[in-house]
Scaffold this motif. Structure first.
Motif, mmCIF file in Angstrom:
data_model
loop_
_atom_site.group_PDB
_atom_site.id
_atom_site.type_symbol
_atom_site.label_atom_id
_atom_site.label_comp_id
_atom_site.label_asym_id
_atom_site.label_seq_id
_atom_site.Cartn_x
_atom_site.Cartn_y
_atom_site.Cartn_z
ATOM 1 N N LEU A 50 -4.024 17.260 2.668
ATOM 2 C CA LEU A 50 -3.412 15.859 2.969
ATOM 3 C C LEU A 50 -3.919 14.862 1.819
ATOM 4 O O LEU A 50 -3.505 13.896 1.943
ATOM 5 C CB LEU A 50 -4.052 15.369 4.453
ATOM 6 N N ILE A 51 -5.043 15.300 1.468
ATOM 7 C CA ILE A 51 -5.647 14.209 0.122
ATOM 8 C C ILE A 51 -4.532 13.389 -0.616
ATOM 9 O O ILE A 51 -4.557 12.279 -0.594
ATOM 10 C CB ILE A 51 -6.576 14.857 -0.637
ATOM 11 N N PRO A 52 -3.583 14.083 -1.257
ATOM 12 C CA PRO A 52 -2.833 13.350 -2.236
ATOM 13 C C PRO A 52 -1.987 12.528 -1.371
ATOM 14 O O PRO A 52 -1.704 11.495 -1.951
ATOM 15 C CB PRO A 52 -1.871 14.463 -2.734
ATOM 16 N N ARG A 53 -1.511 12.999 -0.287
ATOM 17 C CA ARG A 53 -0.603 11.752 0.571
ATOM 18 C C ARG A 53 -1.474 10.744 1.050
ATOM 19 O O ARG A 53 -0.847 9.526 0.941
ATOM 20 C CB ARG A 53 -0.128 12.583 1.998
ATOM 21 N N LEU A 54 -2.644 10.828 1.268
ATOM 22 C CA LEU A 54 -3.589 9.796 1.818
ATOM 23 C C LEU A 54 -3.772 9.032 0.872
ATOM 24 O O LEU A 54 -4.057 7.487 1.016
ATOM 25 C CB LEU A 54 -4.760 10.445 2.288
ATOM 26 N N ARG A 55 -4.040 9.291 -0.484
ATOM 27 C CA ARG A 55 -4.251 8.546 -1.840
ATOM 28 C C ARG A 55 -3.226 7.638 -2.155
ATOM 29 O O ARG A 55 -3.249 6.595 -2.242
ATOM 30 C CB ARG A 55 -4.804 9.237 -2.782
ATOM 31 N N GLU A 56 -1.804 8.182 -1.851
ATOM 32 C CA GLU A 56 -0.514 7.606 -2.133
ATOM 33 C C GLU A 56 -0.338 6.322 -1.094
ATOM 34 O O GLU A 56 0.247 5.313 -1.576
ATOM 35 C CB GLU A 56 0.785 8.555 -1.969
ATOM 36 N N ARG A 57 -0.880 6.498 0.213
ATOM 37 C CA ARG A 57 -0.582 5.766 1.186
ATOM 38 C C ARG A 57 -1.751 4.823 1.454
ATOM 39 O O ARG A 57 -1.554 3.754 2.192
ATOM 40 C CB ARG A 57 -0.425 6.392 2.298
#
Length: 387
Positions: free
Chosen positions: A10-17
């Protein structure tokens, strides 16, 4: 571990958001959905209702991983997941009231005992109060609120109790506009004379280690751990993951950036190299302390050992100390990043703000934890009445 791998994904999505999360001042709907679909909220929920019932250290490990993406997400994950663990210690009737309706139901909390006043009545309690810092409350169906129970007879002494109430019995005040952990939606809640049945409450004295009211249906050692002794480790992984993210991002910047003033590559500067070494040592030490504390607590619970007061104050001491190490690492790296670290478009400023917001939690106040540890070591009584 499967759940850690799911958190990592989930890390990439959390960074994007991350920017959107701060703007909303609560977790985006899609982030909460991701956490639900990954099964992360249920990692310490009893197996009998479909939870993973993982060892307590999983809270640290998963928060550590999610903190690499966004500390606000890690904070709400850890808070809300831990309440499934605590509900497993309540009377079965309370567990059924929540989980028979929805095993995925989220439960908020505020464990600030002086904020509430409860009085015993026939069949239960009347509860009133106004509690701050109820993280993620807007997404929750239920809330665990701590209160002092008053008595007409002073000889009864002070009782500390936790009350599980439905969202229909409290009002949320939109107060959370903070400098750090902005996306946690840690708003205030107010209760006005709500009736809470006895079986929807649990006494703090029943959570000090050993069998709990929920042990009859949840016999795992997980539900015999001393709750408030281990309280710092519910959230310590957030500070850990945030610090690791800060270190990783700083190293990446230093590899590619040159000094504005003399064009020297930052990575070639001895001062940069030393800061990286010191920060990484603090973070690695913090991780070892956090994980070992949780692993040893589980081992004690499995053999039926209830920690004495010296051991309990040590858990609180080490929980605070380890997060303080993470905050020191973040502060050091942020200072070393120079003026460019000040730009709101960068990640270091958010990690700096979030790191200090994590550290502001009372559980990580080393002066308080250290004083109490020292008192007990010197043969004086503990000042923390919840241990």
């Amino acid at each position: 571990m499967v759940m850690v791998a799911r958190a990592k994904a989930l890390i990439p999505r959390l960074r994007e958001r991350a920017a959107k999360t701060e703007e909303l001042r609560r977790l985006p709907t899609e982030t909460e959905r991701d956490l639900h679909e990954a099964g992360l909220f249920r990692i310490v929920q009893p197996k009998r209702v479909g939870g993973s019932e993982l060892d307590y250290v999983a809270l640290v490990d998963c928060a550590d991983m999610l903190g690499l993406g966004d500390a606000s997400v890690a904070w709400n994950f850890a808070n809300l997941a831990s309440h499934h663990w605590m509900l497993g210690m309540f009377d079965k009737q309370a567990q059924d009231e929540v989980w028979n309706r929805d095993v995925n139901a989220l439960i908020a909390s505020s464990f600030i005992f002086p904020a509430g006043r409860a009085r015993k009545v026939e069949g239960g309690y009347r509860l009133s109060g106004s509690w701050p810092f109820s993280s993620g409350v807007a997404s929750c169906e239920w809330n665990m609120l701590a209160s002092v129970v008053s008595s007409d007879d002073e000889a009864d002494g002070i009782e500390y109790r936790i009350f599980l109430i439905h969202k229909s019995d409290y009002v949320i005040a939109d107060t959370w506009n903070a400098v750090g952990l902005r996306g946690t939606g840690s708003n205030d809640v107010e209760v006005r004379d709500a009736f809470v049945p006895t079986w929807m409450t649990v006494a703090v004295n029943d959570l000090g280690g050993g069998e709990t009211p929920g042990s009859a249906v949840n016999p795992s050692a997980l539900y015999t751990l001393p709750v408030f002794s281990l309280f710092p480790y519910v959230l310590s992984g957030v500070g850990l993951g945030n610090a690791q993210a800060c270190l990783d991002d700083y190293v990446d910047i230093a590899r590619h950036r040159a000094s504005t003033y003399n064009r020297t590559k930052l990575g070639d500067m001895q001062s940069t190299q030393i800061k990286i070494a010191e920060a990484s040592a603090k973070i690695d030490a913090a991780r070892l302390i956090m994980r070992l504390s949780c692993i040893e607590a589980m081992a004690d619970a499995r053999r039926g050992h209830i920690p004495d007061m010296a051991a309990k104050t040590k858990l609180r001491r080490d929980g605070a100390f380890s997060v303080n190490l993470c905050t020191e690492a973040v502060s050091m790296l942020f200072a070393a990043s120079g003026a460019r670290g000040l730009f709101m478009s960068g990640v270091l400023q958010r990690q700096f703000r979030d790191g200090h917001a994590v550290n502001s939690h009372l559980a990580f106040n080393f002066d308080a934890a250290g004083t109490n540890f020292g008192r007990v070591a010197l043969g004086l009584p503990s000042e923390n009445l919840t241990l």
